[in-house]
Design an enzyme around this catalytic site. Structure first.
Site, short mmCIF file in Angstrom:
data_model
loop_
_atom_site.label_atom_id
_atom_site.label_comp_id
_atom_site.label_asym_id
_atom_site.label_seq_id
_atom_site.Cartn_x
_atom_site.Cartn_y
_atom_site.Cartn_z
N SER A 51 0.81 -1.21 0.00
CA SER A 51 0.00 0.00 0.00
C SER A 51 0.84 1.26 0.00
CB SER A 51 -0.91 -0.01 1.24
OG SER A 51 -1.43 1.27 1.50
N GLY A 52 0.54 2.17 -0.92
CA GLY A 52 1.23 3.45 -0.94
C GLY A 52 0.94 4.28 0.29
N LEU A 53 -0.33 4.29 0.73
CA LEU A 53 -0.69 5.01 1.94
C LEU A 53 0.07 4.47 3.14
CD1 LEU A 53 -2.39 6.90 3.73
CD2 LEU A 53 -4.21 5.18 3.67
N ASP A 81 0.87 10.71 1.82
CA ASP A 81 0.66 9.89 0.62
C ASP A 81 0.50 10.81 -0.59
OD1 ASP A 81 0.20 7.70 -1.02
OD2 ASP A 81 -1.94 7.59 -0.52
N ASP A 137 1.31 -0.88 -4.87
CA ASP A 137 0.55 0.33 -5.19
C ASP A 137 1.56 1.36 -5.69
OD1 ASP A 137 -0.99 2.59 -5.25
OD2 ASP A 137 -1.36 2.68 -3.09
N ASP A 148 1.22 4.12 -7.34
CA ASP A 148 0.72 5.47 -7.60
C ASP A 148 0.59 5.71 -9.10
OD1 ASP A 148 0.56 5.83 -4.87
OD2 ASP A 148 2.48 6.83 -4.71
N GLU A 159 -2.25 4.19 -11.19
CA GLU A 159 -3.52 4.92 -11.24
C GLU A 159 -3.46 6.05 -12.26
OE1 GLU A 159 -3.65 7.88 -7.56
OE2 GLU A 159 -2.94 5.88 -6.96
N LYS A 205 0.56 12.51 -6.88
CA LYS A 205 -0.82 12.09 -6.66
C LYS A 205 -1.37 12.64 -5.35
CE LYS A 205 -1.89 9.00 -4.16
NZ LYS A 205 -1.76 7.53 -4.22
N ASN A 240 -4.13 11.23 -2.32
CA ASN A 240 -4.84 10.03 -1.89
C ASN A 240 -6.31 10.11 -2.28
OD1 ASN A 240 -6.50 8.40 0.30
ND2 ASN A 240 -4.45 7.53 0.24
N SER A 241 -6.84 9.02 -2.78
CA SER A 241 -8.19 9.01 -3.33
C SER A 241 -9.27 9.22 -2.28
CB SER A 241 -8.45 7.67 -4.04
OG SER A 241 -7.53 7.48 -5.09
N ARG A 262 -5.40 1.21 -12.52
CA ARG A 262 -6.39 1.69 -11.54
C ARG A 262 -7.14 2.88 -12.11
NH1 ARG A 262 -4.69 3.10 -5.35
NH2 ARG A 262 -5.95 4.99 -5.06
N HIS A 296 -12.06 1.97 -8.58
CA HIS A 296 -12.04 2.55 -7.24
C HIS A 296 -13.29 3.39 -7.00
CE1 HIS A 296 -10.10 3.05 -3.57
NE2 HIS A 296 -9.20 3.98 -3.83
#
Length: 318
Positions: free
Chosen positions: A60-62, A72, A99, A101, A128, A134, A136-137, A173, A204
């Site tokens: 996970s990037g986060l 992130d 992940d 990004d 993504e 980026k 965070n979504s 993504r 997502h």
């Protein structure tokens, strides 16, 4: 759960002694059964995920950025992330999907990332379709600017052309629903990325219900479902997992829960010790030092020291 001896023996074996990680990830993504990836963010958490029984890991990037103490937002460089992934890969024998990004730049940055991930035994990368750096979504009111669909499709193509292992997986993504675009745009982008060679698409959504995913899967089946679909139900966690299987989802990612669990545990323990100024009430609430040694592989080291160090072995473990 693997015994410590068996697990450590595999950890220090040659790559040919266990299934190829890239092939294992591709099998997970293309399985007719619903499969799962569990988040990890360092070598220790990756080993714990494997021992829990999961067949694959989400890098996970986060979570990786959080354990490094940064946001992130690509504040950790791709080489720093790569260093973390190397420890995670060395600690496990199951595949890792990173992940990645946006790929840390344009097609050239992304394809170099693929080559470096392959060198470290990482099985795949998820990219993504947003702009670098980026956001965070799931961030409230975050900037969610999408990349040009044709340029991102070519980035996917560049990554697939750059890989040396035919089983290395590139997952595209789609952030259209996160950015507030209509379902038609989400489907258009997913089709473009699948046509460019993506091994799967990750759709997502940050809704608290699965309606976005259900709507996408209905449209995806209408166009022949040209690639497996991966989801991340962090926000719509109340949805029964059986529902994802019913609508044809391939893989579910539990995306950040080990990091969040560790944050809560460390906050509780630190506050308790600060308040009490002793360890009387916390020792029974934390892992033993012996368990930490086991996860680190001390048994294997003791065996190796007896084999490769001269003397009576009295210095083992010191």
């Amino acid at each position: 759960m693997l015994s410590s001896v068996r697990f450590l023996a595999r950890s220090f074996s040659t790559p040919s002694s266990f299934p190829k990680k890239t092939k294992a990830l591709k099998t997970l993504l293309t399985s007719n059964e619903l499969t799962f990836l569990m988040e990890a963010h360092n070598g220790l958490s990756a080993r714990i995920v494997q021992e829990a029984g999961f067949s694959g890991i989400w890098g996970s990037g986060l979570s990786i950025s959080a354990q490094l103490g940064v946001r992130d937002s690509n504040e950790a460089s791709w080489t720093q992330v790569l260093d973390v992934l190397e420890f995670m890969s060395d600690a496990t024998t199951i595949p890792i999907l990173l992940d990645g990004d946006t790929g840390y730049g344009n097609f050239n940055n992304a394809r170099r990332l693929v080559r470096k991930l392959e060198q470290r035994g990482v099985a795949g990368v998820c990219l993504e379709d947003k702009l670098f750096p980026k956001t965070n979504s799931l961030l409230d009111d975050g900037r969610q600017t999408l990349a040009d669909v044709d340029e991102f499709a070519l980035k996917i193509r560049a990554c697939k052309d750059a890989q040396s292992d035919k089983d290395f997986c590139v997952v595209a993504r789609v952030e259209a629903l996160i950015a507030g675009w209509p379902m038609e745009e989400a489907v258009r982008r997913a089709l473009a990325y699948a046509s460019a060679g993506a091994d799967a698409v990750l759709m997502h959504s940050k809704k608290s219900d699965p309606s976005d995913i259900e709507g996408f899967m209905a449209e995806w089946h209408k166009v022949g479902a040209p690639a497996p679909v991966v989801i991340v139900p962090t926000k719509y966690y109340k949805t029964p997992t059986k529902r994802f299987e019913e609508i044809g989802v391939s893989t579910v990612i539990w995306a950040n829960h080990n990091m969040r669990a560790s944050v809560k545990a460390m906050q509780d323990i630190s506050n308790k010790i600060f308040k009490d100024q002793n360890l009387l009430d916390v020792e029974g609430r934390v892992a033993t030092v012996k368990e930490v040694f086991r996860l680190q592989g001390m048994d294997e080291l003791k065996t190796a020291e007896g084999k490769y160090l001269p003397g009576d072995g009295s210095n083992i473990g010191e």
